[in-house]
Design an enzyme around this catalytic site. Structure first.
Site, PDB file in Angstrom:
ATOM      1  N   THR A 344       0.430  -0.852  -0.002  1.00  0.00           N
ATOM      2  CA  THR A 344       0.029  -0.286   0.287  1.00  0.00           C
ATOM      3  C   THR A 344       0.942   1.400  -0.442  1.00  0.00           C
ATOM      4  O   THR A 344       1.998   1.346   0.535  1.00  0.00           O
ATOM      5  CB  THR A 344      -1.074   0.291   1.425  1.00  0.00           C
ATOM      6  N   HIS A 396       2.227 -11.349  14.716  1.00  0.00           N
ATOM      7  CA  HIS A 396       3.233 -11.283  15.067  1.00  0.00           C
ATOM      8  C   HIS A 396       2.387 -13.615  15.144  1.00  0.00           C
ATOM      9  O   HIS A 396       3.456 -13.696  16.104  1.00  0.00           O
ATOM     10  CB  HIS A 396       3.230 -10.952  16.654  1.00  0.00           C
TER      11      HIS A 396
END
Length: 425
Positions: A344, A396
């Protein structure tokens, strides 16, 4: 009489909103002709008629939410033949008989409306196609199924749990019954202040909002940052931009460099090209790179397929074509599905730094930002260099900090020495 129904669109799409009727009652319709535009969570789709005749009735209005398989219009296949007598001057007997015909037609017209009302409670439940199919097979009312999903969606496991323990969900079912009513009551917003304009969110904006909240609640999202000196990339572009346009009929932009750098880093750190399904990790050995594009309806992420096999020119052309289709609302479902990683670029709007949100079920997204000339220490000298901050958001749960930082450093190294990108193929 024949019914125009909402066709199967994609596995992940079970409903949509009617954006615009292209044919009105009384209009002639050919088989295969577009009759309405349907707004889904991802794209707008034009629905065709499978019949030739006269569109006699709309069964849903613009703005209404309709389900896959739901009848939305009636086509009179004999309508073209029946239309001719209307042009003749009506006889006295026919004029007298007309009110009787209208009275006779009224009950027949009310029947589908009554059926639609009976089905509406089930249709308002947000459920996957697989969950709806299983509920039908087991004879379970979806409104009675308690859900664990924070967005209230009924999944297959919810239906299975309801079928195995029918007595337990009595209390949650009552609460679930009340939920649609509460939602309907909260929908109208009245503001007694002429300085405030109330605008209903489009279906796509509602979906974007739900998914962004869902990602933040489900993923262990973290962002790491770095900066890259784009002197070498800009110098390379300046040397080749004219010949590149003449040869390929497309400009040499930054996106092809970043796409190639991302692919090189993904090959080195494959967990960032994966996704999580339950307690399994799906490692993907292909590189379909999503490129976020801003439109009037909101952000969409069309996908550059097999980007690792494409040249710089092919990537630039692909991204340019997808951006034009996105802004003209012409993207298809195939253009948006199945990306493995997303890039992006908030820099096009002047963003200096940001923390991009994951595009689920992907586990990584790279944020580009505006290029700023800043004084940088180069050896023992201070030089002004074109610098860009990079941000990598990652899940994560499967990507550790060491891998995330290494991934971002790999991108930085390749962009600061763009000859390395040629080695990526």
């Amino acid at each position: 009489m024949a019914e125009v129904k909402v066709p199967e669109l994609a596995e992940s799409i079970s409903e949509g909103s009617i954006a615009q009727w292209l044919k009105q009652p009384g209009d002639h319709v050919e088989k295969g002709e577009y009759v309405l535009e349907l707004e889904t969570d991802k794209v707008n789709v034009e629905i065709i008629s499978d019949y030739t005749g006269t569109l006699s009735e709309h069964l849903a209005e613009e703005g209404d939410t309709v389900q896959v398989g739901q009848a939305i219009a009636i086509v009179d296949e004999n309508g073209s033949a029946a239309a001719a007598p209307k042009a003749e001057a009506p006889k006295v007997e026919e004029a007298k008989a007309e009110p009787v015909k209208a009275e006779q037609a009224a009950p027949a017209k009310e029947a589908p409306k009554a059926e639609a009302k009976e089905a509406s409670s089930t249709q308002q439940v947000i459920a996957s196609p697989a969950a709806r199919k299983l509920a039908r097979e087991k004879g379970i009312d979806l409104t009675q199924v308690p859900v664990a999903d924070p967005l209230g969606r009924v999944r297959v496991q919810d239906v299975e749990a309801a079928s195995n323990a029918p007595a337990a969900p009595a209390a949650p079912a009552a609460a679930r019954k009340q939920a649609p009513a509460a939602k309907q009551a909260a929908a109208p917003v009245e503001v007694n202040d002429d300085r405030i304009e109330v605008v209903k969110m489009t279906r796509r904006r509602q979906t974007i909002a739900k998914r962004l909240v869902q990602v933040q609640s489900e993923a262990a999202m973290l962002t790491t940052f770095n900066e890259v000196d784009l002197s070498a990339v800009m110098e390379l572009r300046n040397r080749h931009k004219d010949s590149f346009v003449k040869t390929n009929d497309v400009k040499l932009g930054f996106m092809s460099f970043f796409t190639k750098a991302v692919i090189g880093a993904l090959k080195k750190y494959p967990l960032l090209n994966a996704e999580i399904q339950g307690d399994h990790i799906l490692k993907k050995n292909f590189y379909d790179i999503g490129v976020a594009v801003s439109t009037d309806e909101g952000l969409v992420v069309p996908v550059v397929r097999d980007a690792d096999r494409k040249s710089f020119a092919e990537i630039e052309k692909n991204i340019s074509d997808l951006a034009v289709k996105a802004r003209n609302n012409k993207l298809g479902l195939s253009d948006l599905s199945g990306g493995t990683f997303t890039i992006t670029n908030g820099g096009t709007f002047g963003s200096l730094l940001s923390t991009p949100i994951l595009n689920a079920p992907q586990v990584g997204i790279l944020g580009m930002h505006t290029i700023k000339t800043r004084p940088i220490a180069v050896g023992d000298q201070i030089e002004n260099r074109p610098m860009m901050y990079l941000a990598l958001s990652y899940d994560h749960r499967i990507v550790d900090g060491k891998e995330a930082v290494g991934f971002l450093v790999a991108i930085k190294d390749m962009l600061e020495d763009p000859e390395q990108l040629l080695l990526q193929g």
